[in-house]
Design an enzyme around this catalytic site. Structure first.
Site, PDB file in Angstrom:
ATOM      1  N   GLU A  73      -4.033 -15.337  44.170  1.00  0.00           N
ATOM      2  CA  GLU A  73      -3.315 -16.586  44.436  1.00  0.00           C
ATOM      3  C   GLU A  73      -2.135 -16.311  45.358  1.00  0.00           C
ATOM      4  O   GLU A  73      -1.575 -15.217  45.331  1.00  0.00           O
ATOM      5  CB  GLU A  73      -2.837 -17.198  43.112  1.00  0.00           C
ATOM      6  CG  GLU A  73      -3.999 -17.555  42.178  1.00  0.00           C
ATOM      7  CD  GLU A  73      -3.544 -18.145  40.843  1.00  0.00           C
ATOM      8  OE1 GLU A  73      -2.322 -18.367  40.678  1.00  0.00           O
ATOM      9  OE2 GLU A  73      -4.380 -18.387  39.976  1.00  0.00           O
ATOM     10  N   ARG A 112      -7.597 -17.123  33.640  1.00  0.00           N
ATOM     11  CA  ARG A 112      -7.283 -16.216  34.736  1.00  0.00           C
ATOM     12  C   ARG A 112      -8.493 -16.137  35.659  1.00  0.00           C
ATOM     13  O   ARG A 112      -9.630 -16.037  35.220  1.00  0.00           O
ATOM     14  CB  ARG A 112      -6.921 -14.819  34.219  1.00  0.00           C
ATOM     15  CG  ARG A 112      -5.540 -14.734  33.581  1.00  0.00           C
ATOM     16  CD  ARG A 112      -4.431 -14.881  34.627  1.00  0.00           C
ATOM     17  NE  ARG A 112      -3.082 -14.757  34.068  1.00  0.00           N
ATOM     18  CZ  ARG A 112      -2.330 -15.766  33.684  1.00  0.00           C
ATOM     19  NH1 ARG A 112      -2.805 -17.013  33.775  1.00  0.00           N
ATOM     20  NH2 ARG A 112      -1.111 -15.568  33.226  1.00  0.00           N
ATOM     21  N   HIS A 123      -3.085 -23.798  39.968  1.00  0.00           N
ATOM     22  CA  HIS A 123      -2.452 -23.181  38.796  1.00  0.00           C
ATOM     23  C   HIS A 123      -1.383 -24.113  38.222  1.00  0.00           C
ATOM     24  O   HIS A 123      -0.224 -23.733  38.006  1.00  0.00           O
ATOM     25  CB  HIS A 123      -1.833 -21.827  39.165  1.00  0.00           C
ATOM     26  CG  HIS A 123      -1.809 -20.870  38.011  1.00  0.00           C
ATOM     27  ND1 HIS A 123      -2.205 -19.552  38.111  1.00  0.00           N
ATOM     28  CD2 HIS A 123      -1.423 -21.026  36.718  1.00  0.00           C
ATOM     29  CE1 HIS A 123      -2.061 -18.941  36.941  1.00  0.00           C
ATOM     30  NE2 HIS A 123      -1.580 -19.820  36.086  1.00  0.00           N
TER      31      HIS A 123
END
Length: 332
Positions: free
Chosen positions: A272, A243, A291
């Site tokens: 994000e 994270r 991601h």
């Protein structure tokens, strides 16, 4: 109107790579994709999703207390992933909403593999070298002398499912000495994967390379900040597939500017999606992926099947596998 109204929220992959997952959902009710701002307010999100009693959710948006206060009936939030830090679990419980996640083993290999892949890319200057060749500068290859991963001392922060796989890859594949920081795991557990249990300060001071694999909690928010970077070795490398908020981005940028940090690979950001003006991207010794650690066909197929099965179980009056709350009375 169908009893089940199913919203797929902010997922860039669900149902697109494996359309059969959508078809199975459509056999249960009405299905619609939604794309919303990752920072949308809870009230506005509730309005957008009004009438939808099943949600398949990505890493954003945040399903806050405010969201649940304004949301009408909501039976299930099925996370298309293993984390649930974007969902207020207490508010969900009060609402009678079941929250389920992907079993960590589904993503384990793919996420661990990408942590090491991105790390190797930064160690071996892969992106810069590839770009040079595409510009017809093959002869500039002496500019891209990298560092080896073999036989290094590597610190792994967070040794759950993904972190334990990273430890195994480093220990068994690259003959690394692996130091592990995880206050929730025993010496014996960590030794079983090939790591030595240490305190965070020892890891920071001793590791040539640091891999972040921890869940995000209130306790470890910005656990890597100015003080921690100061304790690291000079010319340290970091790779984060967990994270973004585990790292204080301003402190990391300062470490890159000073040269304390020799290279940084990340698949995640605190906020994000990331954009081309993100401060990390002003450094050539940074590799950033969007991601995509879980983005293998094998992993996405299993993740999609799991979300579909969650909804099918709800329709059948059963709890999903890996329901974060185990309150079976919801289904009475």
């Amino acid at each position: 109107m169908s009893k089940y109204q199913i919203a797929i929220v902010n997922s860039s992959s669900f149902g697109k790579i494996f359309p059969e997952h959508l078809q199975r959902l459509e056999a249960l009710g009405t299905v619609k994709h939604f794309t919303v701002d990752g920072e949308i307010s809870g009230k506005e999100l509730a309005e957008v999703l009004h009438g939808y009693n099943v949600i398949i959710a990505s890493v954003t948006p945040f399903f806050t207390k405010e969201f649940f206060e304004y949301k009408d009936e909501l039976r299930l939030i099925s996370r298309h992933g293993i984390g649930y830090n974007n969902i207020d679990l207490e508010a969900a419980k009060e609402k009678g909403t079941i929250v389920s996640i992907i079993p960590a083993l589904v993503e384990r290999d793919a996420v661990a593999e990408n942590n090491i892949t991105n790390l190797l890319a930064i160690l071996r200057c892969t992106v810069e070298a590839d770009s040079s060749v595409k510009k017809d500068h093959w002869e500039d290859r002496a500019q891209f002398i990298g560092r080896a991963l073999f036989n290094k001392t590597v610190g792994v922060i967070g040794v759950g499912n993904t972190g334990s796989c990273v430890v195994e890859i480093l220990r068994n594949g690259f003959r690394c000495e692996v130091l592990a920081y995880d206050p929730y795991k025993s010496d014996l557990y960590l030794q079983s994967f090939g790591a030595k249990k240490v305190e965070l300060d020892e890891l920071l001071a001793s590791a040539d390379i640091i891999c972040l694999c921890a869940n995000l909690t209130e306790e470890n928010y910005h656990m890597i900040s100015t003080a921690e970077i100061k304790k690291m070795k000079d010319q340290v490398y970091l790779s984060n597939s967990a994270r973004g908020a585990l790292i204080d981005e301003e402190a990391l940028v300062a470490g890159l500017k000073s040269g304390k940090i020799a290279g940084f690979a990340t698949d995640v950001l605190e906020e994000e999606p990331g954009r081309k003006d993100h401060p990390y991207l002003s450094f050539e010794n940074v590799v950033m992926t969007p991601h995509t650690s879980a983005y293998t066909r094998e992993c996405l197929e299993e993740m999609g099947k799991k979300c579909v099965e969650d909804v099918e179980r709800i329709v059948a009056g059963r709890l999903p596998e890996r329901a974060v709350q185990s309150q079976s009375y919801y289904l009475v």
